[in-house]
Scaffold this motif. Structure first.
Motif, PDB file in Angstrom:
ATOM      1  N   PHE A 161      36.410  51.596  45.101  1.00 28.53           N
ATOM      2  CA  PHE A 161      36.232  50.395  44.253  1.00 28.53           C
ATOM      3  C   PHE A 161      36.708  50.709  42.851  1.00 28.53           C
ATOM      4  CE2 PHE A 161      33.810  48.454  47.702  1.00 28.53           C
ATOM      5  CZ  PHE A 161      34.039  47.042  47.608  1.00 28.53           C
ATOM      6  N   TYR A 162      37.444  49.725  42.211  1.00 27.97           N
ATOM      7  CA  TYR A 162      37.830  50.067  40.783  1.00 27.97           C
ATOM      8  C   TYR A 162      37.960  48.543  40.128  1.00 27.97           C
ATOM      9  CZ  TYR A 162      41.937  48.574  43.683  1.00 27.97           C
ATOM     10  OH  TYR A 162      42.871  48.009  44.603  1.00 27.97           O
ATOM     11  N   GLY A 179      37.962  46.436  46.252  1.00 28.31           N
ATOM     12  CA  GLY A 179      37.710  47.606  46.874  1.00 28.31           C
ATOM     13  C   GLY A 179      38.531  47.757  48.518  1.00 28.31           C
ATOM     14  N   HIS A 180      38.360  49.022  48.782  1.00 27.89           N
ATOM     15  CA  HIS A 180      38.971  49.140  50.343  1.00 27.89           C
ATOM     16  C   HIS A 180      38.170  49.912  50.940  1.00 27.89           C
ATOM     17  CE1 HIS A 180      42.368  48.641  47.595  1.00 27.89           C
ATOM     18  NE2 HIS A 180      43.179  48.162  48.494  1.00 27.89           N
ATOM     19  N   LEU A 181      37.660  49.179  52.176  1.00 25.06           N
ATOM     20  CA  LEU A 181      36.438  49.858  53.096  1.00 25.06           C
ATOM     21  C   LEU A 181      37.072  50.657  54.071  1.00 25.06           C
ATOM     22  CD1 LEU A 181      34.067  46.991  53.943  1.00 25.06           C
ATOM     23  CD2 LEU A 181      34.206  48.695  51.969  1.00 25.06           C
ATOM     24  N   VAL A 194      31.278  41.076  32.993  1.00 24.92           N
ATOM     25  CA  VAL A 194      32.015  42.214  33.024  1.00 24.92           C
ATOM     26  C   VAL A 194      30.934  42.821  34.200  1.00 24.92           C
ATOM     27  CG1 VAL A 194      32.253  44.626  32.267  1.00 24.92           C
ATOM     28  CG2 VAL A 194      32.688  42.617  30.850  1.00 24.92           C
ATOM     29  N   ILE A 195      31.583  43.619  35.283  1.00 21.28           N
ATOM     30  CA  ILE A 195      31.334  43.921  36.436  1.00 21.28           C
ATOM     31  C   ILE A 195      31.120  45.578  35.887  1.00 21.28           C
ATOM     32  CG2 ILE A 195      31.561  44.522  38.736  1.00 21.28           C
ATOM     33  CD1 ILE A 195      33.375  42.237  39.209  1.00 21.28           C
ATOM     34  N   ASP A 196      29.892  45.950  35.636  1.00 27.40           N
ATOM     35  CA  ASP A 196      29.480  47.324  35.169  1.00 27.40           C
ATOM     36  C   ASP A 196      28.917  48.084  36.357  1.00 27.40           C
ATOM     37  OD1 ASP A 196      27.236  46.312  35.106  1.00 27.40           O
ATOM     38  OD2 ASP A 196      26.743  46.421  33.073  1.00 27.40           O
ATOM     39  N   SER A 197      28.673  47.601  37.494  1.00 28.39           N
ATOM     40  CA  SER A 197      28.099  48.344  38.409  1.00 28.39           C
ATOM     41  C   SER A 197      28.110  47.437  39.833  1.00 28.39           C
ATOM     42  CB  SER A 197      26.479  48.226  37.996  1.00 28.39           C
ATOM     43  OG  SER A 197      26.049  48.994  39.039  1.00 28.39           O
ATOM     44  N   ILE A 198      28.486  48.353  40.803  1.00 32.49           N
ATOM     45  CA  ILE A 198      28.456  47.790  42.091  1.00 32.49           C
ATOM     46  C   ILE A 198      27.675  48.688  43.006  1.00 32.49           C
ATOM     47  CG2 ILE A 198      29.922  46.958  44.191  1.00 32.49           C
ATOM     48  CD1 ILE A 198      32.269  46.785  42.158  1.00 32.49           C
ATOM     49  N   LYS A 199      26.721  48.087  43.715  1.00 35.92           N
ATOM     50  CA  LYS A 199      26.127  48.862  44.818  1.00 35.92           C
ATOM     51  C   LYS A 199      26.174  48.378  46.259  1.00 35.92           C
ATOM     52  CE  LYS A 199      21.364  50.557  45.467  1.00 35.92           C
ATOM     53  NZ  LYS A 199      19.926  50.772  45.056  1.00 35.92           N
ATOM     54  N   ILE A 200      26.515  49.238  47.113  1.00 34.77           N
ATOM     55  CA  ILE A 200      26.764  48.668  48.322  1.00 34.77           C
ATOM     56  C   ILE A 200      25.720  49.056  49.472  1.00 34.77           C
ATOM     57  CG2 ILE A 200      28.316  48.960  50.408  1.00 34.77           C
ATOM     58  CD1 ILE A 200      30.411  49.502  48.699  1.00 34.77           C
ATOM     59  N   LEU A 201      25.148  48.035  49.854  1.00 33.24           N
ATOM     60  CA  LEU A 201      23.954  48.181  51.017  1.00 33.24           C
ATOM     61  C   LEU A 201      24.306  47.742  52.224  1.00 33.24           C
ATOM     62  CD1 LEU A 201      21.157  46.660  48.793  1.00 33.24           C
ATOM     63  CD2 LEU A 201      21.759  49.082  48.946  1.00 33.24           C
TER      64      LEU A 201
END
Length: 208
Positions: A161-162, A179-181, A194-201
């Motif tokens: 992800f970027y 992002g690319h899974l 601003v997207i400062d954090s991404i958490k994938i569950l």
């Protein structure tokens, strides 16, 4: 079926992230981008905006967005307006490209060997969901630049992800990440902050 799985995921996420216990049946709603008025298709816990954007009636501080495509159902949560869209990479007809992409976007796509129509289309869908306005000619005129932006200080992004360069829409800045899974899906996020954090569950659906 995909709608039902999306509600299952929404219910699971609300419990896992926020500690809220709301069943998928309690969250049931029917909405689209066809201009549903407030009150149309609402459940007791979901209110729909003028263009079908759902929100939690009792928890306005929790923002969420759902998407589904073959092989994937995803839900994004945030403390600000959020939109998510996902697709497998695909092309598009020249007629569709000329209708929904800006001239600059079309040139960028034509000159790239690694970008697909889905990279741009998921950005437009994510913006449409974030704003709650649905896909329309105004959003088609927004030009997305798929160059990676500088990562915010102390930002936490998962692998693959970027952040993307922000876009200006109706005199307001919107922030993007893509992002690319591993299975090939392209996921785009759009936020009013601003997207400062991404958490994938990840959630594995139980076998029936």
């Amino acid at each position: 079926m995909m709608h039902r799985w999306g509600l299952d995921l929404l219910s699971h996420g609300l419990r896992q992230v926020y500690g809220l216990t709301l069943s998928s049946r309690a969250l049931e709603y029917r909405g689209d981008h066809e201009g549903l008025g407030p009150g149309s298709g609402n459940s007791r816990h979901i209110l729909l905006g003028p263009h079908g954007k759902p929100r939690l009636s009792d928890h306005p501080q929790i923002h969420f967005s759902l998407t589904n495509c073959p092989g994937l159902v995803a839900c994004a949560f945030s403390d600000s307006e959020i939109g998510i869209d996902a697709e497998m990479p695909r092309g598009a007809s020249p007629a569709l490209l000329s209708r929904v992409l800006t001239e600059e976007e079309a040139k960028m796509l034509a000159s790239s060997d690694h970008l697909s129509f889905s990279h741009l289309w998921t950005c437009k869908e994510a913006l449409a969901k974030c704003t709650g306005l649905g896909l329309n000619s105004d959003i088609y005129r927004v030009g997305f630049r798929l160059s990676a932006a500088a990562i915010p200080p102390a930002a936490k992004y998962p692998p693959l992800f970027y952040p993307l360069l922000p876009v200006r829409f109706q005199r307001k800045d919107y922030y993007l990440a893509q992002g690319h899974l591993p299975d090939g899906h392209i996921i785009s996020l759009c936020s009013a902050k601003v997207i400062d954090s991404i958490k994938i569950l990840p959630v594995q659906r139980a076998k029936q």
